[in-house]
Design an enzyme around this catalytic site. Structure first.
Site, PDB file in Angstrom:
ATOM      1  N   SER A  66      38.737 -44.007  50.484  1.00  0.00           N
ATOM      2  CA  SER A  66      38.953 -44.089  49.036  1.00  0.00           C
ATOM      3  C   SER A  66      39.006 -45.547  48.580  1.00  0.00           C
ATOM      4  CB  SER A  66      40.268 -43.414  48.654  1.00  0.00           C
ATOM      5  OG  SER A  66      40.244 -42.049  49.007  1.00  0.00           O
TER       6      SER A  66
HETATM    7  N1  SAH Z   1      42.574 -40.324  52.354  1.00  0.00           N
HETATM    8  C1  SAH Z   1      41.257 -40.648  52.840  1.00  0.00           C
HETATM    9  C2  SAH Z   1      40.198 -40.163  51.883  1.00  0.00           C
HETATM   10  C3  SAH Z   1      39.061 -39.546  52.601  1.00  0.00           C
HETATM   11  S1  SAH Z   1      37.881 -38.661  51.623  1.00  0.00           S
HETATM   12  C4  SAH Z   1      41.128 -42.123  53.125  1.00  0.00           C
HETATM   13  O1  SAH Z   1      41.989 -42.901  52.690  1.00  0.00           O
HETATM   14  O2  SAH Z   1      40.191 -42.517  53.815  1.00  0.00           O
HETATM   15  C5  SAH Z   1      38.538 -37.015  51.618  1.00  0.00           C
HETATM   16  C6  SAH Z   1      38.772 -36.368  52.957  1.00  0.00           C
HETATM   17  O3  SAH Z   1      39.168 -35.017  52.691  1.00  0.00           O
HETATM   18  C7  SAH Z   1      37.553 -36.268  53.849  1.00  0.00           C
HETATM   19  O4  SAH Z   1      37.856 -36.823  55.102  1.00  0.00           O
HETATM   20  C8  SAH Z   1      37.270 -34.764  53.960  1.00  0.00           C
HETATM   21  O5  SAH Z   1      36.766 -34.369  55.219  1.00  0.00           O
HETATM   22  C9  SAH Z   1      38.657 -34.192  53.715  1.00  0.00           C
HETATM   23  N2  SAH Z   1      38.668 -32.798  53.254  1.00  0.00           N
HETATM   24  C10 SAH Z   1      37.812 -32.163  52.409  1.00  0.00           C
HETATM   25  N3  SAH Z   1      38.167 -30.884  52.238  1.00  0.00           N
HETATM   26  C11 SAH Z   1      39.294 -30.685  52.993  1.00  0.00           C
HETATM   27  C12 SAH Z   1      40.138 -29.563  53.246  1.00  0.00           C
HETATM   28  N4  SAH Z   1      39.918 -28.351  52.702  1.00  0.00           N
HETATM   29  N5  SAH Z   1      41.189 -29.736  54.077  1.00  0.00           N
HETATM   30  C13 SAH Z   1      41.449 -30.925  54.638  1.00  0.00           C
HETATM   31  N6  SAH Z   1      40.691 -32.030  54.447  1.00  0.00           N
HETATM   32  C14 SAH Z   1      39.620 -31.921  53.635  1.00  0.00           C
END
Ligand code: SAH
Length: 215
Positions: A66
């Protein structure tokens, strides 16, 4: 991977924290956490030179780390107190997880993507970051085993509010969730009582989608 954090990186982080502040995040502790966490180490080597730009970048498996401003904005909404029990949905690179740990929270984090889950589980201890538990699972279900939580933070764009997340909040607990399909409205939900919730909406953001089930 060589985990190197230099004065140059620290200087770039100070600048990044100032930029995030200029964009409107004023919580001193959150800005301090942005200054502390070596974001370049969370990124694939091809993007390392861009680590201290206030932008999201790919982290593999079609996912992104993010944008720092977004991480700071969501963290500020949580008003984290030391010892707060927080559930994060979407561990991804672990950057948001690390910011929450730095703020003194006890962090549980769920990721549905197996490769990312494995990679981040191995990585975080290498930089001295110890969330309470990383879970491979479907964030739509939350993580019932450790409920209730002081706060829940969703870091992917949700088409609707998953019911399980509301039920896993303590009374007075907060859910911070970006809601929407194309773009997302940052939404804060406060659980006033077992049946009553207060909703406050903030600006628009762009997230990868919260997907159904594990992968
Ligand atoms: N907090 C992270 C943001 C990553 S982007 C950071 O700081 O890097 C969002 C993440 O949510 C991705 O890794 C994706 O695989 C995950 N995601 C999407 N749908 C999800 C679900 N139903 N349960 C858990 N994780 C999920």
């Amino acid at each position: 991977m060589i985990l190197k954090d230099t004065f140059k990186h620290k200087g770039l982080r100070n600048k990044l924290a100032l930029e995030v502040k200029r964009k409107g995040v004023l919580d001193f502790k959150v800005l301090k956490a942005i200054e502390c966490i070596p974001r370049h180490l969370f990124m694939d080597s091809s993007f390392i030179d861009h680590a201290y730009q206030d932008k999201a970048f790919p982290i593999g498996a079609g996912q992104t780390i993010s944008q720092p401003y977004t991480v700071a904005f969501q963290s500020e909404l949580l008003k984290v107190k030391k010892g707060d029990k927080i559930l994060e949905i979407g561990t991804g690179s672990g950057y948001q997880t690390a910011v929450l740990c730095e703020l003194g929270a006890i962090v549980y984090s769920v990721e549905r993507q197996k490769e990312l889950f494995k990679k981040t589980t191995l990585f975080l201890p290498k930089i001295g970051c110890y969330p309470k538990k990383l879970i491979f699972g479907d964030g739509y279900q939350g993580y019932e085993n450790e409920a209730p939580y002081d706060s829940i933070i969703v870091t992917a764009g949700a088409p609707f509010i998953p019911k399980m997340l509301l039920s896993q909040l303590k009374i007075n607990g907060k859910l911070v969730i970006p809601l929407g399909i194309e773009t997302q409205t940052m939404t804060l939900i406060i659980k006033i009582s077992e049946k009553k919730y207060k909703k406050v909406e903030f600006g628009d953001f762009q997230f990868v989608p919260l997907l159904k089930e594990k992968n």
